[in-house]
Each structure stands twice: as structure tokens, then as C-alpha cells.
Design an enzyme around this catalytic site. Structure first.
Site, PDB file in Angstrom:
ATOM      1  N   ASP A   1    -145.194 -48.772  81.492  1.00  0.00           N
ATOM      2  CA  ASP A   1    -145.053 -47.826  80.401  1.00  0.00           C
ATOM      3  C   ASP A   1    -143.618 -47.765  80.129  1.00  0.00           C
ATOM      4  O   ASP A   1    -142.974 -47.003  79.337  1.00  0.00           O
ATOM      5  CB  ASP A   1    -145.532 -46.408  80.827  1.00  0.00           C
ATOM      6  CG  ASP A   1    -144.522 -45.908  82.012  1.00  0.00           C
ATOM      7  OD1 ASP A   1    -144.141 -46.783  82.801  1.00  0.00           O
ATOM      8  OD2 ASP A   1    -144.782 -44.733  82.286  1.00  0.00           O
TER       9      ASP A   1
ATOM     10  N   HIS B   1    -130.407 -73.553  73.405  1.00  0.00           N
ATOM     11  CA  HIS B   1    -130.704 -72.105  73.499  1.00  0.00           C
ATOM     12  C   HIS B   1    -130.525 -71.693  75.085  1.00  0.00           C
ATOM     13  O   HIS B   1    -131.611 -70.878  75.361  1.00  0.00           O
ATOM     14  CB  HIS B   1    -131.836 -71.567  72.679  1.00  0.00           C
ATOM     15  CG  HIS B   1    -131.572 -71.599  71.295  1.00  0.00           C
ATOM     16  ND1 HIS B   1    -132.443 -71.424  70.431  1.00  0.00           N
ATOM     17  CD2 HIS B   1    -130.497 -71.975  70.650  1.00  0.00           C
ATOM     18  CE1 HIS B   1    -131.908 -71.383  69.114  1.00  0.00           C
ATOM     19  NE2 HIS B   1    -130.778 -71.595  69.357  1.00  0.00           N
TER      20      HIS B   1
ATOM     21  N   ASP C   1    -121.811 -68.891  72.550  1.00  0.00           N
ATOM     22  CA  ASP C   1    -122.474 -68.634  71.432  1.00  0.00           C
ATOM     23  C   ASP C   1    -123.107 -67.266  71.690  1.00  0.00           C
ATOM     24  O   ASP C   1    -123.879 -66.756  72.286  1.00  0.00           O
ATOM     25  CB  ASP C   1    -123.607 -69.597  71.082  1.00  0.00           C
ATOM     26  CG  ASP C   1    -124.250 -69.307  69.762  1.00  0.00           C
ATOM     27  OD1 ASP C   1    -124.264 -68.311  69.241  1.00  0.00           O
ATOM     28  OD2 ASP C   1    -124.954 -70.400  69.543  1.00  0.00           O
TER      29      ASP C   1
ATOM     30  N   ASP D   1    -122.946 -64.442  64.128  1.00  0.00           N
ATOM     31  CA  ASP D   1    -123.337 -65.867  65.085  1.00  0.00           C
ATOM     32  C   ASP D   1    -122.286 -66.877  65.075  1.00  0.00           C
ATOM     33  O   ASP D   1    -122.249 -67.574  64.132  1.00  0.00           O
ATOM     34  CB  ASP D   1    -124.667 -66.400  64.201  1.00  0.00           C
ATOM     35  CG  ASP D   1    -125.183 -67.454  65.046  1.00  0.00           C
ATOM     36  OD1 ASP D   1    -124.839 -67.668  66.352  1.00  0.00           O
ATOM     37  OD2 ASP D   1    -126.222 -68.157  64.587  1.00  0.00           O
TER      38      ASP D   1
ATOM     39  N   HIS E   1    -129.780 -80.693  66.019  1.00  0.00           N
ATOM     40  CA  HIS E   1    -130.142 -79.699  65.106  1.00  0.00           C
ATOM     41  C   HIS E   1    -129.693 -79.749  63.953  1.00  0.00           C
ATOM     42  O   HIS E   1    -128.726 -80.477  63.422  1.00  0.00           O
ATOM     43  CB  HIS E   1    -129.871 -78.370  65.736  1.00  0.00           C
ATOM     44  CG  HIS E   1    -128.412 -78.117  66.323  1.00  0.00           C
ATOM     45  ND1 HIS E   1    -127.439 -77.666  65.313  1.00  0.00           N
ATOM     46  CD2 HIS E   1    -127.812 -78.320  67.364  1.00  0.00           C
ATOM     47  CE1 HIS E   1    -126.202 -77.595  65.945  1.00  0.00           C
ATOM     48  NE2 HIS E   1    -126.313 -77.912  67.164  1.00  0.00           N
TER      49      HIS E   1
ATOM     50  N   HIS F   1    -127.957 -72.313  59.036  1.00  0.00           N
ATOM     51  CA  HIS F   1    -129.064 -71.600  58.655  1.00  0.00           C
ATOM     52  C   HIS F   1    -128.484 -70.329  58.018  1.00  0.00           C
ATOM     53  O   HIS F   1    -127.398 -69.945  58.176  1.00  0.00           O
ATOM     54  CB  HIS F   1    -129.866 -71.323  59.896  1.00  0.00           C
ATOM     55  CG  HIS F   1    -129.142 -70.612  61.009  1.00  0.00           C
ATOM     56  ND1 HIS F   1    -128.597 -69.221  60.977  1.00  0.00           N
ATOM     57  CD2 HIS F   1    -128.584 -70.953  62.159  1.00  0.00           C
ATOM     58  CE1 HIS F   1    -127.950 -68.796  61.934  1.00  0.00           C
ATOM     59  NE2 HIS F   1    -127.930 -69.955  62.868  1.00  0.00           N
TER      60      HIS F   1
ATOM     61  N   HIS G   1    -131.249 -65.966  62.316  1.00  0.00           N
ATOM     62  CA  HIS G   1    -131.947 -66.894  61.563  1.00  0.00           C
ATOM     63  C   HIS G   1    -132.660 -66.289  60.174  1.00  0.00           C
ATOM     64  O   HIS G   1    -133.622 -65.742  60.335  1.00  0.00           O
ATOM     65  CB  HIS G   1    -132.698 -67.704  62.371  1.00  0.00           C
ATOM     66  CG  HIS G   1    -132.320 -68.368  63.492  1.00  0.00           C
ATOM     67  ND1 HIS G   1    -132.946 -68.978  64.634  1.00  0.00           N
ATOM     68  CD2 HIS G   1    -130.841 -68.753  63.779  1.00  0.00           C
ATOM     69  CE1 HIS G   1    -132.076 -69.518  65.485  1.00  0.00           C
ATOM     70  NE2 HIS G   1    -130.989 -69.445  64.855  1.00  0.00           N
TER      71      HIS G   1
ATOM     72  N   GLU H   1    -122.445 -74.970  61.760  1.00  0.00           N
ATOM     73  CA  GLU H   1    -122.132 -74.917  63.172  1.00  0.00           C
ATOM     74  C   GLU H   1    -122.607 -76.487  63.709  1.00  0.00           C
ATOM     75  O   GLU H   1    -123.628 -76.658  64.560  1.00  0.00           O
ATOM     76  CB  GLU H   1    -123.207 -74.132  63.887  1.00  0.00           C
ATOM     77  CG  GLU H   1    -124.665 -74.038  63.452  1.00  0.00           C
ATOM     78  CD  GLU H   1    -125.574 -73.082  64.125  1.00  0.00           C
ATOM     79  OE1 GLU H   1    -125.676 -73.123  65.303  1.00  0.00           O
ATOM     80  OE2 GLU H   1    -126.023 -72.034  63.601  1.00  0.00           O
TER      81      GLU H   1
ATOM     82  N   TYR I   1    -123.846 -83.100  72.057  1.00  0.00           N
ATOM     83  CA  TYR I   1    -124.395 -82.523  73.436  1.00  0.00           C
ATOM     84  C   TYR I   1    -124.502 -83.624  74.379  1.00  0.00           C
ATOM     85  O   TYR I   1    -125.561 -84.702  73.781  1.00  0.00           O
ATOM     86  CB  TYR I   1    -125.603 -81.748  73.193  1.00  0.00           C
ATOM     87  CG  TYR I   1    -125.430 -80.546  72.081  1.00  0.00           C
ATOM     88  CD1 TYR I   1    -124.914 -79.386  72.577  1.00  0.00           C
ATOM     89  CD2 TYR I   1    -125.703 -80.942  70.965  1.00  0.00           C
ATOM     90  CE1 TYR I   1    -124.793 -78.388  71.601  1.00  0.00           C
ATOM     91  CE2 TYR I   1    -125.632 -80.037  69.858  1.00  0.00           C
ATOM     92  CZ  TYR I   1    -124.933 -78.648  70.271  1.00  0.00           C
ATOM     93  OH  TYR I   1    -124.742 -77.609  69.283  1.00  0.00           O
TER      94      TYR I   1
ATOM     95  N   ARG J   1    -120.244 -76.980  70.566  1.00  0.00           N
ATOM     96  CA  ARG J   1    -120.639 -76.451  69.486  1.00  0.00           C
ATOM     97  C   ARG J   1    -119.400 -75.522  68.831  1.00  0.00           C
ATOM     98  O   ARG J   1    -118.972 -74.781  69.492  1.00  0.00           O
ATOM     99  CB  ARG J   1    -122.044 -75.692  69.356  1.00  0.00           C
ATOM    100  CG  ARG J   1    -122.463 -75.210  68.307  1.00  0.00           C
ATOM    101  CD  ARG J   1    -123.880 -74.700  68.267  1.00  0.00           C
ATOM    102  NE  ARG J   1    -124.254 -73.674  69.176  1.00  0.00           N
ATOM    103  CZ  ARG J   1    -125.049 -74.020  70.032  1.00  0.00           C
ATOM    104  NH1 ARG J   1    -125.369 -75.080  70.418  1.00  0.00           N
ATOM    105  NH2 ARG J   1    -125.374 -72.644  70.793  1.00  0.00           N
TER     106      ARG J   1
ATOM    107  N   GLU K   1    -119.213 -72.819  65.731  1.00  0.00           N
ATOM    108  CA  GLU K   1    -120.131 -72.162  64.979  1.00  0.00           C
ATOM    109  C   GLU K   1    -119.242 -70.994  64.008  1.00  0.00           C
ATOM    110  O   GLU K   1    -118.796 -70.149  64.661  1.00  0.00           O
ATOM    111  CB  GLU K   1    -121.173 -71.612  65.501  1.00  0.00           C
ATOM    112  CG  GLU K   1    -122.221 -70.883  64.516  1.00  0.00           C
ATOM    113  CD  GLU K   1    -123.648 -70.314  65.087  1.00  0.00           C
ATOM    114  OE1 GLU K   1    -123.303 -70.177  66.444  1.00  0.00           O
ATOM    115  OE2 GLU K   1    -124.314 -70.209  64.401  1.00  0.00           O
TER     116      GLU K   1
HETATM  117  N1  GLY Z   1    -127.232 -68.612  68.114  1.00  0.00           N
HETATM  118  C1  GLY Z   1    -128.242 -69.496  67.749  1.00  0.00           C
HETATM  119  C2  GLY Z   1    -127.791 -70.062  66.438  1.00  0.00           C
HETATM  120  O1  GLY Z   1    -126.844 -70.696  66.594  1.00  0.00           O
HETATM  121  O2  GLY Z   1    -128.658 -70.539  65.743  1.00  0.00           O
HETATM  122 MN    MN Z   2    -126.467 -70.158  64.403  1.00  0.00          MN
HETATM  123 MN    MN Z   3    -125.170 -69.296  67.408  1.00  0.00          MN
END
Ligand code: GLY
Ligand code: MN
Ligand code: MN
Length: 442
Positions: free
Chosen positions: A40, A244, A261, A272, A352, A356, A363, A386, A390, A407, A409
Site C-alpha cells: 500500500d 541510461h 547527467d 537536462d 543516439h 530532443h 523528452h 548533447e 562512448y 557526453r 549536454e
Molecule cells: N537525461 C536523458 C537524456 O539526456 O536524454
Molecule cells: Mn537529454
Molecule cells: Mn540528459
């Protein structure tokens, strides 16, 4: 109403804009149910972003908008009724009165009455915009309801009711941020930038990835955020090659890079951002070469953010620099950059997209293409930029690059004449990062 969020007037204006577009259509957003953690115990409730965008309401509820003259004309809310027993355990509810007085509902009913009132509102309507995907139960009840309504239509002489996904209307509105939303996103980004800088300044040998996670998330809450906008990724060394990665259970070694991140949600708007920095003050040659390449790719991509450009152009700008660099550094064989771009040979190291949409959801909603192709960027859109590289420990790359993930971003607002980098205050230059790390470790 979301603390620090948009003003009640903004919610009213959004509803008026939508009502003016509905004509004889009805818009209905069913409730997102509480998610169970165990038995619960529930997760902290996070309302569906469309519902919050139109109302600021943060309890489970359904919303309906009807422009035609009928019992439920205007803005209807279906909410949990007041209940002293439940409120003793889980906190105050706005109830029907609160829905009307605080949230501006023209009509307020109990949550359970949503389907009945919707069915009434649909008599004579030509189109239903429905919020699919909030709950499987609501979706199947809705399909039954539409079937029922349409079964009676031939006798009434009315054309069949047509069902549309409400995202057709909602996503377009949310994609373009108002000045007030842009200001909230500036704030959200500023809090995240400060949290990242604090990590750079505080990180010591022996600190773990979970120390880093706790450190940034503490600063998000201290800064007025409701919490992280997504699962924080605090990844050292080879862990940073998992896009991720969120277990955050490792402890960075002295020679590792740390990829962080993390962004919070302020007033309902996400930041982000990703930074990558050494655990020590120094970079190995391989780390420095890859970092400088990703930074060059990011700068090239950032320069493409302006009206008339597209997420696709931003991606191509990053990709061009990255792939050329992969050849120069020997990650890719030979020197035929065009062939690698064509064949996707770079994908083991960059798998990737570069951007976005960003907004209430990390997202965020909105289409990336229109009938003509990649959708042109326009003032009010917010996107991430971003790029990354890798190189997994078990990859075929030259030994010295293995186990490095990088990365970078940033979050960028498209303006009338270019762009505004909302996270420009993040230290990006390698020497500057080394100086901060050296001071922290001394
Ligand atoms: N933090 C997830 C992305 O960069 O899309
Ligand atoms: Mn992102
Ligand atoms: Mn991110």
C-alpha cells in the site's frame, strides 16, 4: 497549484486558446493513477503533464473541455472528493470546491463521474480528443464508449463521432514556450548548473557515484525543485558508456572521468544537462582528445540552433565533426568520412540523436518532422544539444580509448533571431574544469 509554477492566469489563457479551437469537439483527459511502489505504498504522485499544463492541478483527476452550449460547457474537473479519513493518511485534497475556487473549474464533479458526463457531452459532438496512454482501463472504457455512442448515431442522423489523440492539440501548444515558461526553464537550468558546479567543487577521492547522485539531488530540492526530472546518471569510467546508467553504485577510480547527467524539475519544467570531468584534476591524453572532439561537435551543433534550422541539421553538424574526429583519432579506419556517415560505421561510438525537445517532460512532446521533412526550428522551442562518444571497455577501439564515455549536454531556447543557451554557465573548457578540480582537491 504547482509551487513556483505558472500563474493561474496562464492556465486560464491556455484553456481559452484550446476552447477557441474546439468548435463542436470535446477534449477529455483521463486520470493518471497513483503508481504503487509496494503493497500500500505509492510513489510520489506526478500528474500527467497535459493535465498539469491546463490546470496546475497535482492530484489524480480527469479534465474535460467543451465549447458547445451544454451542461458541461467550459472547463470541467473530475476530482477526488474531500474525505477526512483518507486525508488523515495522505494529505489534503482540493475537493470539488477547491477545483472551482482555486483551479478555475466551471464545473466540478467526483472523479468517478467522468465517463457519464463525457457521454452526455458527446451527444451532438463530431470529434473527441482523448488522452490515450494514461491508463489501460480508461483507454478500453473509452473505446467502448465511442462504440456505444456511434451505435446510436444512424438513428439520430448524426455523423459518427471521430476519435483523435489529444496530443494532436496539446503537443503543439506545449512545444512553443511562452515568455513565462522560458523564465521557469531559465530558473530550472540555473539550479541544475549550480548543482553540477557544486559537484565539481566537492568531489573527493573515495566519493561514490551515489554520493554524486545524492549531492545533485539535494541541491535540486534546496533550489526549489520538486525533485530530479529523470533518473540521475552518475557514471564513472566504463559505466559512462551505458547511455541510461542509473544504478549509480560504483566508486570512481582516480583516473576515471565522471559523466553526470542530471537536472531538476522547477515549477513543472525540466532541466537536462550533462557534464563530464576527471575525478582527479588531470586528463589522460586519450580522455583529453575525446573530450575536445565532443566539445568541438557540441559547439558546431549549438551554432545550428536558430529559426529555420532543424533538429536534423543540429544532429548533422555534430555528426560531421564527430565522424571526422573518429577517423583522425583512429577509432574508425581509413579517412573516408562520407562513407562512414553513409554506412553508420560511427554508431558503435555514437548511437543516439543529438537533440530532443525539452519542457514539462524531459523528452518533451512535439513532432520532429512535418509534411515537408525535418521540422524548422522556431522561436519558443527548447531543445537539448548533447553529442557524445562512448567507447566500451570490450570494444574494438584502440586500447587507450577503451572504457571512456563522454557526453556534453546543454539546453537551448530558440529565439526570434538565434538562440539562448540556458545552461551556458556550465564550465566546458578542459583547463577551466581542471582548475576547479585542482582547487577542490587541494
Ligand atoms: N537525461 C536523458 C537524456 O539526456 O536524454
Ligand atoms: Mn537529454
Ligand atoms: Mn540528459
Amino acid at each position: 497549484m504547482t509551487p513556483n509554477g505558472p500563474s493561474p492566469d496562464s492556465y486560464r489563457r491556455r484553456r481559452e486558446t484550446l476552447l477557441a479551437r474546439l468548435n463542436d469537439a470535446v477534449l477529455f483527459l483521463p486520470p493518471v493513477e497513483e503508481a504503487r511502489y509496494s503493497n500500500d505504498v505509492h510513489y510520489r504522485y506526478r500528474p500527467d503533464s497535459d493535465t498539469r499544463y491546463l490546470s496546475g492541478f497535482e492530484e489524480p483527476c480527469s479534465l474535460m473541455l467543451v465549447a458547445r452550449d451544454c451542461e458541461s460547457k467550459g472547463f470541467s474537473m473530475f476530482v477526488r472528493e474531500r474525505d477526512p479519513q483518507s486525508e488523515t493518511w495522505t494529505g489534503r485534497r482540493a475537493g470539488l470546491e477547491g477545483a472551482r475556487e482555486t483551479y478555475g473549474a466551471d464545473n466540478a464533479w467526483a472523479l468517478e463521474q467522468g465517463e457519464e458526463k463525457l457521454e452526455q457531452a458527446l451527444s451532438g459532438a463530431r470529434t473527441l480528443y482523448y488522452g490515450f496512454g494514461r491508463s489501460a482501463g480508461s483507454d478500453s472504457a473509452m473505446l467502448e464508449l465511442v462504440k456505444r455512442v456511434n451505435a446510436g448515431r444512424p438513428r439520430s442522423g448524426l455523423a459518427p463521432l471521430v476519435l483523435h489523440d489529444s496530443s494532436e492539440l496539446m503537443s503543439e501548444m506545449r512545444l512553443f514556450k511562452s515568455d513565462e515558461e522560458a523564465e521557469l526553464m531559465r530558473r530550472s537550468c540555473a539550479i541544475a548548473v549550480q548543482a553540477h558546479i557544486a559537484v565539481l567543487e566537492d568531489l573527493r577521492p573515495g566519493h561514490s557515484e551515489s554520493d554524486i547522485e545524492a549531492g545533485v539531488e539535494y541541491r535540486f530540492r534546496r533550489g526549489g525543485c520538486s525533485g530530479p526530472a529523470y533518473g540521475t546518471i552518475a557514471a564513472a569510467g566504463n559505466n559512462a558508456t551505458v547511455l541510461h546508467y542509473t544504478s549509480n553504485l560504483g566508486t570512481p577510480g582516480q583516473g576515471d572521468l565522471v559523466l553526470l547527467d542530471a537536472g531538476g524539475e522547477y515549477g513543472g519544467y525540466a532541466a537536462d544537462i550533462t557534464s563530464t570531468f576527471p575525478m582527479s584534476a588531470d586528463w589522460t591524453d586519450a580522455q583529453a582528445e575525446l573530450y575536445d572532439l565532443v566539445l568541438a561537435a557540441q559547439r558546431s551543433a549549438l551554432a545550428q540552433v536558430k529559426p529555420g534550422s532543424s533538429c536534423d541539421s543540429v544532429h548533422q553538424a555534430a555528426l560531421g565533426v564527430l565522424v571526422q574526429g573518429m577517423h583522425d583519432l583512429g577509432l574508425l579506419e581509413g579517412s573516408d568520412t562520407s562513407a562512414s556517415l553513409e554506412s553508420g560505421a560511427y554508431q558503435p561510438y555514437y548511437m543516439h540523436r543529438t537533440s530532443h525537445w525539452l519542457g514539462m517532460d524531459v523528452h518533451d512532446v512535439g513532432s520532429y518532422r512535418d509534411n515537408e521533412g525535418p521540422r524548422p526550428l522556431a522561436a519558443g522551442m527548447v531543445l537539448t544539444v548533447e553529442p557524445g562518444i562512448y567507447v566500451r571497455r570490450d570494444s574494438e577501439a584502440p586500447e587507450r580509448f577503451r572504457g571512456i564515455g563522454i557526453r556534453l549536454e546543454d539546453d537551448v531556447l530558440v529565439t526570434a533571431d538565434g538562440s539562448e543557451n540556458l545552461t551556458a554557465a556550465l564550465p566546458r573548457d578542459r583547463d577551466e574544469i581542471s582548475r576547479i578540480r585542482r582547487a577542490a582537491l587541494s
